[in-house]
Motif scaffolding. Structure first.
Motif, PDB file in Angstrom:
ATOM      1  N   MET A   1       0.860  -1.189   0.000  1.00 12.58           N
ATOM      2  CA  MET A   1       0.000   0.000   0.000  1.00 12.58           C
ATOM      3  C   MET A   1       0.897   1.239   0.000  1.00 12.58           C
ATOM      4  O   MET A   1       1.671   1.445   0.931  1.00 12.58           O
ATOM      5  N   ASP A   2       0.818   2.041  -1.091  1.00 11.12           N
ATOM      6  CA  ASP A   2       1.746   3.180  -1.146  1.00 11.12           C
ATOM      7  C   ASP A   2       1.225   4.360  -0.310  1.00 11.12           C
ATOM      8  O   ASP A   2       0.135   4.319   0.254  1.00 11.12           O
ATOM      9  N   GLY A   3       2.051   5.404  -0.214  1.00 10.59           N
ATOM     10  CA  GLY A   3       1.746   6.538   0.649  1.00 10.59           C
ATOM     11  C   GLY A   3       0.428   7.204   0.309  1.00 10.59           C
ATOM     12  O   GLY A   3      -0.347   7.565   1.213  1.00 10.59           O
ATOM     13  N   ILE A   4       0.153   7.353  -0.978  1.00 13.58           N
ATOM     14  CA  ILE A   4      -1.058   8.058  -1.395  1.00 13.58           C
ATOM     15  C   ILE A   4      -2.309   7.305  -0.952  1.00 13.58           C
ATOM     16  O   ILE A   4      -3.258   7.885  -0.415  1.00 13.58           O
ATOM     17  N   GLU A   5      -2.266   5.979  -1.120  1.00 17.54           N
ATOM     18  CA  GLU A   5      -3.423   5.162  -0.736  1.00 17.54           C
ATOM     19  C   GLU A   5      -3.612   5.233   0.790  1.00 17.54           C
ATOM     20  O   GLU A   5      -4.733   5.382   1.285  1.00 17.54           O
ATOM     21  N   THR A   6      -2.492   5.138   1.505  1.00 19.68           N
ATOM     22  CA  THR A   6      -2.558   5.221   2.967  1.00 19.68           C
ATOM     23  C   THR A   6      -3.139   6.568   3.387  1.00 19.68           C
ATOM     24  O   THR A   6      -4.020   6.647   4.259  1.00 19.68           O
ATOM     25  N   LEU A   7      -2.658   7.633   2.720  1.00 13.14           N
ATOM     26  CA  LEU A   7      -3.135   8.985   3.023  1.00 13.14           C
ATOM     27  C   LEU A   7      -4.651   9.074   2.841  1.00 13.14           C
ATOM     28  O   LEU A   7      -5.370   9.610   3.689  1.00 13.14           O
ATOM     29  N   ARG A   8      -5.129   8.515   1.727  1.00 10.98           N
ATOM     30  CA  ARG A   8      -6.555   8.577   1.422  1.00 10.98           C
ATOM     31  C   ARG A   8      -7.362   7.909   2.546  1.00 10.98           C
ATOM     32  O   ARG A   8      -8.364   8.434   3.018  1.00 10.98           O
ATOM     33  N   ARG A   9      -6.845   6.740   2.988  1.00 11.81           N
ATOM     34  CA  ARG A   9      -7.593   6.003   4.023  1.00 11.81           C
ATOM     35  C   ARG A   9      -7.537   6.733   5.364  1.00 11.81           C
ATOM     36  O   ARG A   9      -8.516   6.739   6.109  1.00 11.81           O
ATOM     37  N   ILE A  10      -6.379   7.334   5.653  1.00 16.40           N
ATOM     38  CA  ILE A  10      -6.275   8.075   6.924  1.00 16.40           C
ATOM     39  C   ILE A  10      -7.242   9.253   6.906  1.00 16.40           C
ATOM     40  O   ILE A  10      -7.974   9.497   7.873  1.00 16.40           O
ATOM     41  N   ARG A  11      -7.276   9.976   5.753  1.00 16.75           N
ATOM     42  CA  ARG A  11      -8.134  11.161   5.680  1.00 16.75           C
ATOM     43  C   ARG A  11      -9.599  10.785   5.802  1.00 16.75           C
ATOM     44  O   ARG A  11     -10.396  11.537   6.365  1.00 16.75           O
ATOM     45  N   SER A  12      -9.959   9.598   5.258  1.00 20.88           N
ATOM     46  CA  SER A  12     -11.378   9.230   5.336  1.00 20.88           C
ATOM     47  C   SER A  12     -11.728   8.611   6.689  1.00 20.88           C
ATOM     48  O   SER A  12     -12.805   8.855   7.219  1.00 20.88           O
ATOM     49  N   GLY A  13     -10.791   7.845   7.243  1.00 17.78           N
ATOM     50  CA  GLY A  13     -11.080   7.149   8.505  1.00 17.78           C
ATOM     51  C   GLY A  13     -10.820   8.007   9.732  1.00 17.78           C
ATOM     52  O   GLY A  13     -11.527   7.911  10.727  1.00 17.78           O
ATOM     53  N   PHE A  14      -9.785   8.838   9.653  1.00 16.50           N
ATOM     54  CA  PHE A  14      -9.397   9.627  10.816  1.00 16.50           C
ATOM     55  C   PHE A  14      -9.185  11.079  10.406  1.00 16.50           C
ATOM     56  O   PHE A  14      -8.059  11.557  10.329  1.00 16.50           O
ATOM     57  N   PRO A  15     -10.258  11.775  10.143  1.00 17.48           N
ATOM     58  CA  PRO A  15     -10.128  13.145   9.622  1.00 17.48           C
ATOM     59  C   PRO A  15      -9.456  14.102  10.586  1.00 17.48           C
ATOM     60  O   PRO A  15      -8.945  15.139  10.176  1.00 17.48           O
ATOM     61  N   GLU A  16      -9.414  13.751  11.849  1.00 11.14           N
ATOM     62  CA  GLU A  16      -8.791  14.615  12.869  1.00 11.14           C
ATOM     63  C   GLU A  16      -7.275  14.619  12.740  1.00 11.14           C
ATOM     64  O   GLU A  16      -6.611  15.542  13.171  1.00 11.14           O
ATOM     65  N   THR A  17      -6.735  13.566  12.186  1.00 11.83           N
ATOM     66  CA  THR A  17      -5.279  13.388  12.165  1.00 11.83           C
ATOM     67  C   THR A  17      -4.663  14.139  10.992  1.00 11.83           C
ATOM     68  O   THR A  17      -5.131  14.033   9.863  1.00 11.83           O
ATOM     69  N   GLU A  18      -3.611  14.880  11.275  1.00  9.97           N
ATOM     70  CA  GLU A  18      -2.894  15.588  10.207  1.00  9.97           C
ATOM     71  C   GLU A  18      -1.786  14.696   9.658  1.00  9.97           C
ATOM     72  O   GLU A  18      -1.198  13.890  10.386  1.00  9.97           O
ATOM     73  N   VAL A  19      -1.499  14.850   8.365  1.00  8.04           N
ATOM     74  CA  VAL A  19      -0.483  13.996   7.732  1.00  8.04           C
ATOM     75  C   VAL A  19       0.604  14.865   7.095  1.00  8.04           C
ATOM     76  O   VAL A  19       0.301  15.821   6.378  1.00  8.04           O
ATOM     77  N   ILE A  20       1.841  14.548   7.375  1.00 11.20           N
ATOM     78  CA  ILE A  20       2.977  15.196   6.696  1.00 11.20           C
ATOM     79  C   ILE A  20       3.644  14.126   5.833  1.00 11.20           C
ATOM     80  O   ILE A  20       3.952  13.030   6.313  1.00 11.20           O
ATOM     81  N   MET A  21       3.855  14.452   4.559  1.00 12.84           N
ATOM     82  CA  MET A  21       4.424  13.453   3.653  1.00 12.84           C
ATOM     83  C   MET A  21       5.920  13.637   3.539  1.00 12.84           C
ATOM     84  O   MET A  21       6.420  14.754   3.486  1.00 12.84           O
ATOM     85  N   LEU A  22       6.625  12.501   3.497  1.00 14.30           N
ATOM     86  CA  LEU A  22       8.078  12.511   3.302  1.00 14.30           C
ATOM     87  C   LEU A  22       8.355  11.909   1.929  1.00 14.30           C
ATOM     88  O   LEU A  22       7.776  10.891   1.564  1.00 14.30           O
TER      89      LEU A  22
END
Lengths: 505, 125
Positions: B63-84
């Motif tokens: 599962m690449d970063g973008i897919e993970t990001l999408r799931r985090i944003r939909s499942g845990f909207p409170e959490t902020e994500v910084i990409m490396l």
């Protein structure tokens, strides 16, 4: 200056082309008009001969019929006078020759003469029977001395003379004429055409000179024309070769740059780790209070040592990558030479490891070739890079659950050849795609992803090295590309097997 | 003050060496760090415990970063994500911004800059 000479050259080429276009009709015209001129003059000469024959008929009719012997003697005399250059014979109807010329040389000269003689005689017979000639003849010739009938020009012209004349008049051809001079006698005369028309040789000679001049000019102009065409071809093929070289170079760069981008990323990770570890060491050293406590200092030193180990490991990883790259760069020889395809296969595989890892593709190398191939190593490398990149692209769409993503690079010996194959476990391709796979600009990848040139160039490179690139594909099972290269003959392996084992270990 | 509180950070990267050193350095800067070696593991951890900021590597197998990001944003909207990300995947990182990532950083990164971004992200939350 070159501009000037080239425009002059183009003009000459144009002139020669126009000439060549006109030369055929001109030559034909020269021959036809020459022939008709000669025929025209020749028929004038024939007219003379014809009238001479009619004269004989008239004269013979006027002779006394009762004195057969003397009549024939007079006939012979006048024939001698009238046809001094020709041959003649008088035949009796249904019988043999009555009179014959002294010079039958012309008869011997032409083997077909007998046939023509018969033909002329038969013609004369039938002509004499088929018109009013008989009646008129009887009326006029029946009375000796009555020249009134003979003097009439109409009758004179109507005496039928049968002729056998060659359609194209040449001086050595024979002209045959036959006429029935009385009920029982037929006169046949044959003549060399050239004797009737003494300048015929000259006339033909003139025609020949014109024709030869035209032919010679045609030959010269076709030389000019063909040299021009040849030059154009040479220029064009040189241009094409240059262009091809450019396309190959562009593909090499793009194949390399894709790989290099991957490698840069590959190096980036260890460099990040090293930077962070170094930063961590700095963090530790910045801690002032630790210096006073020896126990804490020992713990910190242990921490630092651990970081140093990681830095070393990661540094070694970088070194391995750069060594690989350097080895690739060194192998860029574009001349045919014995090349160890096992080494190239291993290099390309190890450099593709990063991308394969990102796609969770298992890379398998199976090097069984024992003979070096005779090829340009840079080309083999480029082909393999293209094949590898294609194989990895093909696996991108394969769901991991369905099938194991795997690329197998295999080298093996064949009969006088060395084979290198790249097999993927991708989706394969339909027959229609397989048939066109080596065509330039044919691509199955989405727009913007592939140029459609990789395999076309690989194919061209394989051919350039006297090798061959083939494809096998089963839908749903995968695709295998096989590069076949000529093996170096009767030569032991230049690097022994052990070194190879050492390289892979 | 929120500054007194320790920040909860989830670090996701497929490179264990990188994970360990960044974790150590963030711990030292008053963060509580949890690590995950894949997108799937990261999502499992998020299920169990709330996290302030996720630091996410773009390029990962499975599962690449973008897919993970999408799931985090939909499942845990409170959490902020910084990409490396590395230079080669800059486009991906920018498209990640469109998907709602807080920011992105290029590898190798300066730890203080990373810390600064993490704090900012936590504040926005």
């Amino acid at each position: 200056m070159t501009q000037h000479s080239s425009s002059q050259y183009v003009f000459r080429w144009l002139a020669s082309r126009i000439f060549l276009l006109c030369a055929g009709p001109l030559l034909l015209l020269a021959l036809v008009s020459g022939k008709s001129l000669v025929t025209l003059y020749g028929s004038d000469a024939l007219n003379l001969l014809r009238n001479n024959m009619r004269g004989i008929v008239a004269q013979f009719g006027m002779l006394d019929e009762t004195h057969k012997e003397s009549r024939l003697q007079v006939l012979e005399q006048s024939l001698r006078i009238q046809f001094p250059l020709g041959s003649w014979t008088v035949t009796e109807t249904g019988g043999g020759h009555v009179l014959i010329s002294d010079a039958p040389a012309a008869q011997n000269k032409a083997p077909q003469s007998i046939e023509q003689f018969r033909f002329a005689q038969a013609g004369a017979d039938s002509a004499a029977n088929s018109n009013t000639y008989d009646a008129t003849y009887d009326a006029a010739g029946g009375t000796a001395g009555n020249a009134a009938g003979w003097n009439s020009g109409d009758f004179f012209a109507s005496i039928p003379v049968v002729e056998v004349v060659p359609s194209v008049p040449f001086p050595d051809d024979l002209v045959w004429m036959a006429v029935k001079i009385s009920r029982e006698y037929t006169l046949t005369v044959w003549h060399r055409y050239g004797a009737l028309f003494p300048d015929m040789g000259l006339a033909w000679g003139m025609v020949g000179v014109v024709a030869f001049a035209l032919l010679a000019m045609g030959f010269y102009n076709s030389l000019v024309f063909s040299s021009y065409v040849q030059e154009r071809f040479a220029k064009e093929s040189a241009l094409r070769r240059k262009l091809e070289q450019k396309v190959i170079e562009a593909n090499r760069l793009s194949a390399m740059s894709t790989m290099v981008a991957g490698i840069a990323h590959e190096i980036n990770t260890p460099v990040s780790v090293m930077t962070e570890e170094a930063g961590w060491v700095q963090d530790l050293l910045a801690d002032q209070e630790v210096n006073e406590n020896s126990e804490k200092r020992d713990a910190r030193d242990a921490d630092i040592a651990r970081s140093m180990t990681t830095i070393r490991t990661q540094g070694e990883r970088c070194r391995e990558i750069t060594h690989n790259l350097l080895r690739m760069a060194r192998k860029g020889v574009a001349d045919s030479a014995p090349v160890d395809i096992n080494a190239i296969a291993e290099d390309v595989v190890s450099l593709s490891r990063h991308r394969a890892g990102a796609l969770s593709v298992l890379l398998v190398t199976d090097t069984q070739a024992t003979v070096p191939a005779l090829a340009a190593s840079a080309h083999v490398q480029q082909i393999l890079l293209n094949l590898m990149s294609n194989a990895l692209d093909a696996l991108e769409d394969v769901p991991v659950q369905d099938r194991e993503r795997q690329v197998t690079v295999r080298t093996e010996d064949g009969e006088g050849v060395v084979m290198l194959s790249v097999a993927d476990t991708g989706n394969g391709m339909p027959y229609a795609a397989k048939r066109r796979i080596f065509e330039p600009f044919f691509t199955t990848k989405p727009a913007g992803k592939g140029t459609g040139l990789g395999l076309a160039i690989s194919y061209a490179l394989a051919r350039r090295n006297n090798g061959h690139l083939s494809v096998e594909s089963a839908q749903g099972e995968g695709t295998t590309f096989t590069l076949t290269l000529p093996a170096v003959e009767a030569q032991p392996r230049f690097s022994s097997g052990d070194e190879n084992v050492g390289g892979t270990a | 003050m929120t500054n007194a509180q320790r920040l909860h950070v989830l670090l996701v990267d497929d490179e264990p060496d990188f994970l360990s050193v960044i974790a150590r350095r963030l711990e030292r800067r008053e963060c509580t760090v949890v690590t995950a070696e894949s997108g799937v593991a990261a999502l499992e951890i998020l299920e169990k415990q709330p996290v302030d900021v996720v630091i996410l590597d773009v390029k990962m197998p499975e599962m690449d970063g973008i897919e993970t990001l999408r799931r985090i944003r939909s499942g845990f909207p409170e959490t902020e994500v910084i990409m490396l990300t590395g230079h080669a995947d800059l486009d991906v990182a920018i498209s990640g911004m469109a998907l709602g990532a807080y920011d992105y950083l290029l590898k190798p990164t300066d730890i203080d800059e990373l810390m600064f971004k993490v704090r900012d992200a936590a504040k926005r939350q």
